[in-house]
Design an enzyme around this catalytic site. Sequence first.
Site, mmCIF file in Angstrom:
data_model
loop_
_atom_site.group_PDB
_atom_site.id
_atom_site.type_symbol
_atom_site.label_atom_id
_atom_site.label_comp_id
_atom_site.label_asym_id
_atom_site.label_seq_id
_atom_site.Cartn_x
_atom_site.Cartn_y
_atom_site.Cartn_z
ATOM 1 N N TYR A 154 0.827 -1.220 0.000
ATOM 2 C CA TYR A 154 0.000 0.000 0.000
ATOM 3 C C TYR A 154 0.859 1.268 0.000
ATOM 4 O O TYR A 154 0.619 2.197 -0.775
ATOM 5 C CB TYR A 154 -0.907 -0.028 1.231
ATOM 6 N N LYS A 158 0.947 4.455 -2.710
ATOM 7 C CA LYS A 158 0.495 5.807 -2.386
ATOM 8 C C LYS A 158 1.615 6.833 -2.570
ATOM 9 O O LYS A 158 1.348 7.992 -2.904
ATOM 10 C CB LYS A 158 -0.063 5.848 -0.963
#
Length: 269
Positions: A154, A158
Amino acid sequence: MAETRTVVVIGGTSGIGRAIAERFAEERSNVIIAGRGKARGAETAQACEMAGAPVARYVETDVGEPASVEALGKAVEGEFGAPHVAVNCAGILQSGKRVLDQALDEDETMWRVNYRGTLVGCQVFGRMMAAAGRGAILNVGSLASFAPLSLPAYTPGKHAVLALTQMLAAELGPMGVRVNAVAPGYTLSEGLKDKIAKGERNPEAIKATTALRRFIQPRDVAEAALFLCSERAASITGVTLPVDAGWLVQAPYAHYLQGNPIRPASATA
């Protein structure tokens, strides 16, 4: 009479995305809600109509499949022309783990949805906006866009969304298109509420990590999104705006303070 704006919210069926869709609806924009949940999508479209949207539509879309996003783009363009605003909010979360334990199949899924899904949304609607000579794209990053959180698929994704936002701002600026992002902190959406109810998250401990000692409400992120996509932000592009109740400043400040405490001033000083 002012032109009615058309806003596409990809990932707009729940949480932050739904709050953004409803906030634009309150401004009497046409709102297109894209996502995978038919029931939630229809419910969100109805809520947007009640909030004031002249037109509110749900279009089933899977950002993990580029052809699905391209079909969404054609549907929007066919009915409304190039939208004025496109929001890329679709994404999936990850539980904490170490980099050496990261399974590659999960890594591939996270990148396909969180980063490539955002990229494809930017490409599809960025091309339309560039041809129209106007528009605003808003991506949804995270605190992980700035900090090395223990989410090994993740977090890099991002980080990549932040860089993508900056590159697109430079590329599309000459065509009159602005590109920004928001980076939400601990947002009290249904997912987090459920984890708190199950005892999987400590709400007081979470609030203690923020300077304002509070959670983010989805509406807080929606207000930032509305601003960045409005004429009030006409000179702002390439920015990723934290909406985090001060998490990014509290964490380093508190840790530095532990080793370097501020001592009371001497009464004779």
